[in-house]
Motif scaffolding. Structure first.
Motif, PDB file in Angstrom:
ATOM      1  N   UNK A 108       7.378   2.141 -12.898  1.00 57.39           N
ATOM      2  CA  UNK A 108       6.200   2.798 -12.691  1.00 57.39           C
ATOM      3  C   UNK A 108       5.070   2.111 -12.491  1.00 57.39           C
ATOM      4  N   UNK A 109       4.916   0.862 -13.284  1.00 58.79           N
ATOM      5  CA  UNK A 109       3.596  -0.105 -13.473  1.00 58.79           C
ATOM      6  C   UNK A 109       3.668  -0.770 -12.127  1.00 58.79           C
ATOM      7  N   UNK A 110       4.697  -0.877 -11.530  1.00 62.40           N
ATOM      8  CA  UNK A 110       4.633  -1.596 -10.253  1.00 62.40           C
ATOM      9  C   UNK A 110       4.149  -0.570  -8.941  1.00 62.40           C
ATOM     10  N   UNK A 111       4.180   0.647  -9.407  1.00 61.97           N
ATOM     11  CA  UNK A 111       3.560   1.643  -8.361  1.00 61.97           C
ATOM     12  C   UNK A 111       2.437   2.192  -8.873  1.00 61.97           C
ATOM     13  N   UNK A 112       1.647   1.557  -9.443  1.00 57.91           N
ATOM     14  CA  UNK A 112       0.435   2.202 -10.028  1.00 57.91           C
ATOM     15  C   UNK A 112      -0.776   2.243  -9.096  1.00 57.91           C
ATOM     16  N   UNK A 113      -0.771   1.744  -8.014  1.00 55.61           N
ATOM     17  CA  UNK A 113      -1.531   1.937  -6.920  1.00 55.61           C
ATOM     18  C   UNK A 113      -1.571   3.579  -6.571  1.00 55.61           C
ATOM     19  N   UNK A 114      -0.531   4.122  -6.897  1.00 56.77           N
ATOM     20  CA  UNK A 114      -0.199   5.635  -6.380  1.00 56.77           C
ATOM     21  C   UNK A 114      -0.793   6.368  -7.383  1.00 56.77           C
ATOM     22  N   UNK A 115      -1.483   6.102  -8.902  1.00 57.29           N
ATOM     23  CA  UNK A 115      -1.722   6.891  -9.789  1.00 57.29           C
ATOM     24  C   UNK A 115      -3.286   7.011  -9.430  1.00 57.29           C
ATOM     25  N   UNK A 116      -3.366   8.237  -9.860  1.00 56.98           N
ATOM     26  CA  UNK A 116      -4.944   8.624  -9.878  1.00 56.98           C
ATOM     27  C   UNK A 116      -5.472   8.373 -11.439  1.00 56.98           C
ATOM     28  N   UNK A 117      -6.723   8.821 -11.608  1.00 55.46           N
ATOM     29  CA  UNK A 117      -7.273   8.646 -12.845  1.00 55.46           C
ATOM     30  C   UNK A 117      -6.423   9.375 -14.179  1.00 55.46           C
ATOM     31  N   UNK A 118      -5.990  10.340 -13.915  1.00 56.98           N
ATOM     32  CA  UNK A 118      -5.327  11.240 -14.955  1.00 56.98           C
ATOM     33  C   UNK A 118      -3.903  10.286 -15.054  1.00 56.98           C
TER      34      UNK A 118
END
Length: 710
Positions: free
Chosen positions: A47-57
């Motif tokens: 999931x860290x490898x896809x952190x660019x897909x994460x918003x602030x929450x």
């Protein structure tokens, strides 16, 4: 969703940011379940490898999961988004005196070591076991530390890392000629052989043995090096110093019962790894074709593991035919310099020109370091290597292709395969590594390491037992040693001083020498530098009685041939002239590049390592025989030191270990102290390269990179 479904979803290129909250919720279920916690940690890394897909929450949720699985260093880029308690946990995982943050396993080991406990840690390559060495040095409580490493490449890597952090506080000792200083913490970073030859290690405070599985001589191709490691550990442990042993993929250790220690086998990992298995046959075109296909499709820096130098060269040539050249200026400059200073027909030259690095036992050490540096900075996409790189040296490799399932001629065991696999991915750089196994992988098995001094049996080498005191021997071992000494022509002292050679071989040599002396042949009695017939005389015994099989593998089958290599290398033009002679002597059915590789291995493995050791073994045997016959004995020490240093001043030759090729070191010698390595390094650090004549632009850049890391 189960683990596999979540892993596949996180790997989808078209994964939408709107899905991340749901995915993270599913991951939390795995993390909070004791039975699936390890899989949960793996999913958090993905999931860290896809952190660019994460918003602030979603980032706050991900940060909470990172903390839950103990991966505190990964919180660094998210600190502005984390909750207060997550930030506090992050700060509490900082070791004293070191700018770093530990993950939970490192913190656990750190506090055990800090409390004075001995620790044996078995964990994967990516865990960061070496950072704990730095943390113990940073405490400042130890004034004399020894770090035992299996290769000079690892010594260089460790020295650079420690120098970057502790240059002002510590005196780093890596070479036999360096001495301790009273005004600094002395940190010895040595191979086992160098530990054995130092006389100033009786009062150490803390020591480390990296790749501790090599204590078990059943797990090392070179049994003598395993014996040396056992004796080095024994030498250090008997001082009463605290120890830290580290290595990968070991389930248990036997034979250390006399020491109190915590054995910690862990499957903790800081990167995720995907394994793609092809099960291709070892013969035929399937593997080369699949390699070419992968090389064209694969993205990111890629290590390619081969069983030996010959296979590595073949793979390098196949890649040159299969992929477009990637030759930035650094590659072109390196290739041009290698062609001028080794040989233009050397395969390694063409490979680098194409943007492909080769790293095997035939590549000189300074060039190996340069290849790794170019690979890590992105100049080389592919680095084709053998076990010379796999055992411990850190690289920024996203992918690993295991081209061969062998090491030299032996099939890989599961332990070695896992060690190779552990090179894929790198904490903080590549969250998910990929391993492509072209042949069928070895069968999974548990690895048990035995410390032979503590687990003595009929298999324990006599050469090891001879080095131990009587009270350290079992009754059975004691009887073996007593029989060996009782039946020996040579004294017990000589047998022990020549501990690398079995007693029966030593006595056979003594018999040969005795007969020569009785017949009036005194060609073996010389001092300083030998005449040619005297050199041939010692080389004949070395080839016939000591190192014959090893030399035969390198094309040396007679003492006269070995003497030729030594004599040619001693000439003023050194390595370039020697390699030119090798190329001129190439027969019609031979390949010049293969002969160059072979000759470079002769330099590294024979001239500067095995020959001087063998020569001093002979010195002791011949001296005892001569003394019994009331004759003058030899003194080979001057010539042994000269060959070990490639006929250069010792401090200048030692610069090869620091990353400066011998050819460049010779150009610098006029500006440096030639016999005191610490003064040489001080001179080198302060040297204004603009004032050094005859350095090319490439050479100035290379020396500059070394200056910054001393």
């Amino acid at each position: 969703m189960n683990y596999r479904q979540l892993r596949d979803q996180l790997g989808q290129e078209d994964l939408q940011s709107s899905k991340m909250f749901e995915v993270l919720g599913q991951i939390a279920g795995h993390v909070n379940n004791k039975e699936t916690h390890n899989q949960g940690r793996d999913l958090v890394i993905r999931a860290l490898a896809r952190r660019d897909l994460c918003g602030e929450f979603e980032t706050r949720v991900l940060a909470s999961l990172v903390r839950n699985v103990g991966l505190y260093p990964y919180l660094s880029p998210m600190l502005e988004s984390v909750e207060d308690d997550d930030f506090l946990a992050y700060e509490l995982h900082r070791p004293d005196g070191l700018d770093a943050v530990f993950h939970s396993l490192q913190a656990r080991i750190y506090y055990q070591l800090r409390s004075g406990s001995n620790v044996v840690l078995s964990a994967s390559t990516s865990v960061g076991k070496s950072l704990l060495i730095d943390a113990m040095v940073a405490l400042g409580k130890f004034k004399k530390v020894v770090v035992v490493l299996p290769t000079l490449a690892l010594i260089d890597e460790t020295r650079k890392r420690l120098a970057s952090k502790f240059r002002e506080r510590c005196h780093l000792i890596t070479h036999p000629t360096q001495v301790a200083r009273s005004d600094k913490i002395n940190v010895y970073v040595l191979t086992q052989e160098r530990v054995r030859h130092r006389i100033d290690l009786s009062n150490i405070d803390f020591f480390v043995v990296d790749e501790f599985y090599k204590l078990d001589f059943r797990r090392d191709d070179d049994k003598q090096r395993a014996i040396e490691l056992n004796l080095a550990f024994h030498q250090l442990a008997t001082t009463g110093a605290q120890f830290y042993l580290l290595g990968p993929n070991v389930q248990s250790i036997k034979g250390l019962d006399k020491y109190e220690f915590h054995f910690i086998p862990s499957d903790y990992s800081t990167v995720a790894v995907d394994v793609v298995q092809f099960d291709l046959p070892s013969r035929g075109d399937d593997r080369p074709n699949k390699l070419a296909e992968l090389a064209q499709l694969i993205e990111g820096s890629t290590l390619i593991y081969c069983q030996g130098p010959g296979s590595a060269v073949k793979v390098g040539r196949r890649l040159m035919r299969s992929v477009e050249p990637n030759n930035p200026e650094s590659c072109a400059a390196t290739a041009h310099w290698m062609a001028d200073n080794y040989h233009p027909e050397w395969a390694a030259v063409a490979a680098v020109q194409h943007g492909i690095g080769l790293h095997h036992g035939g590549i000189p050490r300074a060039l190996q370091q340069h290849m790794v540096r170019m690979f890590n900075d992105g100049s080389l996409k592919f680095l084709v290597c053998t076990s010379t790189l796999i055992e411990g040296v850190n690289t920024a490799a996203k992918n690993v292709i295991v081209y061969d399932r062998r090491r030299n001629k032996n099939v890989l065991d599961f332990f070695t395969y896992k060690n190779i696999q552990g090179r894929a991915g790198r904490m903080g750089t590549y969250f998910v590594g990929k391993v492509y196994m072209l042949e069928k992988p070895p069968v999974d098995d548990d690895v048990v390491v035995e410390y032979p001094i503590g687990e003595q049996s009929e298999e324990t080498p006599l050469t090891l037992l001879l080095q131990l005191d009587d009270d350290e021997l079992s009754d059975f071992s004691k009887s073996r040693v007593e029989d060996a000494i009782k039946n020996s022509f040579l004294s017990a002292d000589t047998l022990r001083l020549n501990g690398s050679v079995p007693p029966d071989i030593q006595n056979r040599i003594a018999g040969i020498v005795y007969q020569k002396f009785k017949s009036g042949d005194v060609a073996l009695v010389w001092s300083g530098f030998p005449k040619h017939f005297q050199l041939i005389a010692v080389c004949e015994i070395i080839v016939n009685e000591l190192s014959g099989p090893r030399l035969n593998d390198l094309g040396i089958s007679s003492g006269r041939q070995l003497a030729w290599h030594l004599s040619t290398l001693s000439q003023a033009d050194g390595i370039p002239g020697y390699l030119a002679e090798i190329a001129r002597g190439t027969l019609a059915h031979q390949v010049v590049s293969d002969r160059i590789d072979e000759a470079l291995k002769v330099i590294r493995n024979v001239i500067t390592f095995q020959f001087p050791r063998d020569l001093m073994v002979l010195d002791r045997i011949i001296s005892e025989v001569a003394n019994r016959l009331e004759m003058a004995g030899p003194n080979y020490s001057v010539y042994a030191e000269a060959t070990e240093n490639l006929f250069l001043p010792p401090a200048i030759a030692a610069l090869e270990e620091y990353g400066i090729p011998v050819q460049i070191a010779k150009k610098l010698s006029a500006y440096l102290h030639e016999y005191d390595l610490d003064r040489t390094l001080d001179d080198l650090r302060a040297l204004d390269l603009g004032k050094v004549e005859n350095l090319s632009a490439f050479e100035r850049t290379l020396v500059g990179s070394v200056q910054s890391a001393i």
